[in-house]
Motif scaffolding. Sequence first.
Motif, PDB file in Angstrom:
ATOM      1  N   UNK A  42       0.750  -1.248   0.013  1.00  7.35           N
ATOM      2  CA  UNK A  42      -0.084  -0.092  -0.190  1.00  7.35           C
ATOM      3  C   UNK A  42       0.691   1.281   0.041  1.00  7.35           C
ATOM      4  N   UNK A  43       2.191   1.394   0.407  1.00  6.41           N
ATOM      5  CA  UNK A  43       2.717   2.692   0.691  1.00  6.41           C
ATOM      6  C   UNK A  43       3.016   3.198  -0.692  1.00  6.41           C
ATOM      7  N   UNK A  44       2.942   4.579  -0.853  1.00  7.72           N
ATOM      8  CA  UNK A  44       3.224   5.416  -1.874  1.00  7.72           C
ATOM      9  C   UNK A  44       4.481   6.264  -1.415  1.00  7.72           C
ATOM     10  N   UNK A  45       5.610   6.169  -2.059  1.00  8.18           N
ATOM     11  CA  UNK A  45       6.833   6.534  -1.629  1.00  8.18           C
ATOM     12  C   UNK A  45       6.805   8.073  -1.950  1.00  8.18           C
ATOM     13  N   UNK A  46       7.151   9.029  -1.092  1.00  5.61           N
ATOM     14  CA  UNK A  46       7.067  10.625  -1.201  1.00  5.61           C
ATOM     15  C   UNK A  46       8.292  11.185  -0.901  1.00  5.61           C
ATOM     16  N   UNK A  47       8.702  12.443  -1.611  1.00  9.17           N
ATOM     17  CA  UNK A  47       9.938  12.984  -1.101  1.00  9.17           C
ATOM     18  C   UNK A  47      11.013  12.753  -1.918  1.00  9.17           C
ATOM     19  N   UNK A  48      10.921  12.053  -3.151  1.00 11.90           N
ATOM     20  CA  UNK A  48      11.956  11.564  -3.719  1.00 11.90           C
ATOM     21  C   UNK A  48      12.233  12.783  -4.717  1.00 11.90           C
ATOM     22  N   UNK A  49      13.692  12.961  -4.828  1.00  8.88           N
ATOM     23  CA  UNK A  49      14.704  11.985  -4.387  1.00  8.88           C
ATOM     24  C   UNK A  49      15.057  12.118  -2.973  1.00  8.88           C
ATOM     25  N   UNK A  50      15.248  10.994  -2.537  1.00  2.00           N
ATOM     26  CA  UNK A  50      15.950  11.161  -1.121  1.00  2.00           C
ATOM     27  C   UNK A  50      17.361  11.594  -1.071  1.00  2.00           C
ATOM     28  N   UNK A  51      17.736  12.311  -0.324  1.00  2.00           N
ATOM     29  CA  UNK A  51      19.157  12.829  -0.647  1.00  2.00           C
ATOM     30  C   UNK A  51      19.893  11.873   0.810  1.00  2.00           C
ATOM     31  N   UNK A  52      20.979  11.189   0.291  1.00  4.31           N
ATOM     32  CA  UNK A  52      21.810  10.252   1.201  1.00  4.31           C
ATOM     33  C   UNK A  52      23.061  11.179   1.539  1.00  4.31           C
ATOM     34  N   UNK A  53      23.359  11.550   2.488  1.00  2.78           N
ATOM     35  CA  UNK A  53      24.812  12.375   2.642  1.00  2.78           C
ATOM     36  C   UNK A  53      25.632  11.555   3.846  1.00  2.78           C
ATOM     37  N   UNK A  54      26.738  11.196   3.298  1.00  2.00           N
ATOM     38  CA  UNK A  54      27.804  10.523   4.304  1.00  2.00           C
ATOM     39  C   UNK A  54      28.302  11.550   5.122  1.00  2.00           C
ATOM     40  N   UNK A  55      28.207  11.413   6.374  1.00  2.00           N
ATOM     41  CA  UNK A  55      28.755  12.410   7.188  1.00  2.00           C
ATOM     42  C   UNK A  55      30.152  12.021   7.414  1.00  2.00           C
ATOM     43  N   UNK A  56      30.520  10.704   7.788  1.00  2.00           N
ATOM     44  CA  UNK A  56      31.591   9.978   7.931  1.00  2.00           C
ATOM     45  C   UNK A  56      31.791   8.804   7.201  1.00  2.00           C
ATOM     46  N   UNK A  57      32.662   7.934   7.563  1.00  2.00           N
ATOM     47  CA  UNK A  57      32.523   6.747   6.516  1.00  2.00           C
ATOM     48  C   UNK A  57      31.688   5.839   7.156  1.00  2.00           C
ATOM     49  N   UNK A  58      30.988   5.831   8.124  1.00  2.00           N
ATOM     50  CA  UNK A  58      30.246   5.167   9.205  1.00  2.00           C
ATOM     51  C   UNK A  58      28.845   5.584   9.451  1.00  2.00           C
ATOM     52  N   UNK A  59      28.738   6.969   9.212  1.00  2.00           N
ATOM     53  CA  UNK A  59      27.604   7.603   9.648  1.00  2.00           C
ATOM     54  C   UNK A  59      27.068   8.370   8.477  1.00  2.00           C
ATOM     55  N   UNK A  60      25.860   8.701   8.381  1.00  2.00           N
ATOM     56  CA  UNK A  60      25.098   9.590   7.493  1.00  2.00           C
ATOM     57  C   UNK A  60      23.852   9.803   7.773  1.00  2.00           C
ATOM     58  N   UNK A  61      23.204  10.616   6.720  1.00  3.76           N
ATOM     59  CA  UNK A  61      21.650  10.989   6.936  1.00  3.76           C
ATOM     60  C   UNK A  61      21.032  10.927   5.664  1.00  3.76           C
ATOM     61  N   UNK A  62      19.630  10.551   5.815  1.00  2.07           N
ATOM     62  CA  UNK A  62      18.810  10.440   4.495  1.00  2.07           C
ATOM     63  C   UNK A  62      17.811  11.565   4.728  1.00  2.07           C
ATOM     64  N   UNK A  63      17.654  12.286   3.949  1.00  2.20           N
ATOM     65  CA  UNK A  63      16.583  13.462   3.832  1.00  2.20           C
ATOM     66  C   UNK A  63      15.539  13.266   2.936  1.00  2.20           C
ATOM     67  N   UNK A  64      14.366  13.878   3.280  1.00  2.00           N
ATOM     68  CA  UNK A  64      12.976  13.801   2.619  1.00  2.00           C
ATOM     69  C   UNK A  64      12.324  12.288   2.536  1.00  2.00           C
ATOM     70  N   UNK A  65      12.649  11.584   3.580  1.00  2.00           N
ATOM     71  CA  UNK A  65      12.053  10.318   3.834  1.00  2.00           C
ATOM     72  C   UNK A  65      10.779  10.218   4.098  1.00  2.00           C
ATOM     73  N   UNK A  66       9.798   9.859   3.424  1.00  2.00           N
ATOM     74  CA  UNK A  66       8.485   9.860   3.461  1.00  2.00           C
ATOM     75  C   UNK A  66       7.533   8.762   2.652  1.00  2.00           C
ATOM     76  N   UNK A  67       6.330   8.621   3.355  1.00  2.00           N
ATOM     77  CA  UNK A  67       5.492   7.670   2.376  1.00  2.00           C
ATOM     78  C   UNK A  67       4.008   7.993   3.001  1.00  2.00           C
ATOM     79  N   UNK A  68       3.136   7.579   2.195  1.00  7.78           N
ATOM     80  CA  UNK A  68       1.704   7.822   2.438  1.00  7.78           C
ATOM     81  C   UNK A  68       0.901   6.283   2.148  1.00  7.78           C
ATOM     82  N   UNK A  69      -0.033   6.124   2.937  1.00  6.83           N
ATOM     83  CA  UNK A  69      -0.912   4.865   2.935  1.00  6.83           C
ATOM     84  C   UNK A  69      -2.343   5.600   2.933  1.00  6.83           C
TER      85      UNK A  69
END
Length: 172
Positions: free
Chosen positions: A88-115
Amino acid sequence: MKSLKTLVSFTALAVCMGAASMANAASFSPVGKTFTTDATGTIVVKSPSSFGGAVTCKAVFQGTVRSDGKADITNVTISPGSSTLCNLPNITGLPWLLTPVTTTTGTATNVGYTITGAPPLIPATNCGPSQINVTLSSTASSISLAAANQPLSGSCTVQSLNVTATGVTIVP
């Protein structure tokens, strides 16, 4: 003269902090590489549509490594896992921006979905767009992306996320 010394001290501190943060910067490689995560990826979410219960679904991400070392997730495919809610989910916010902060951590921005829901049986869900923290790991030929207990607006949680893509790495 005292204010000049203070200004020089603050400037030196700012330069050192900037250099330290640059030393920890990481990026995805190679630039321009398109990737697709393997079919064994999973995402576990909690939302109003699941009445707060955990729902496990299969997840496949497609994206491209940008020239600035970040990645755009341009397509997310969710398919059945433990529940028919995975259909059922409709993915929203694409493109999601994946940002590596270090070689082991990061962030994903604009992550979302609707049902959309099907009242009164399934309540509607509107999750995100939100930024979540992710953990990263890299081998010589692949990256893995994971997340745990990351809240999304709309009373939703990414309880866990685990996907792996070959052909992309993280460089310091």
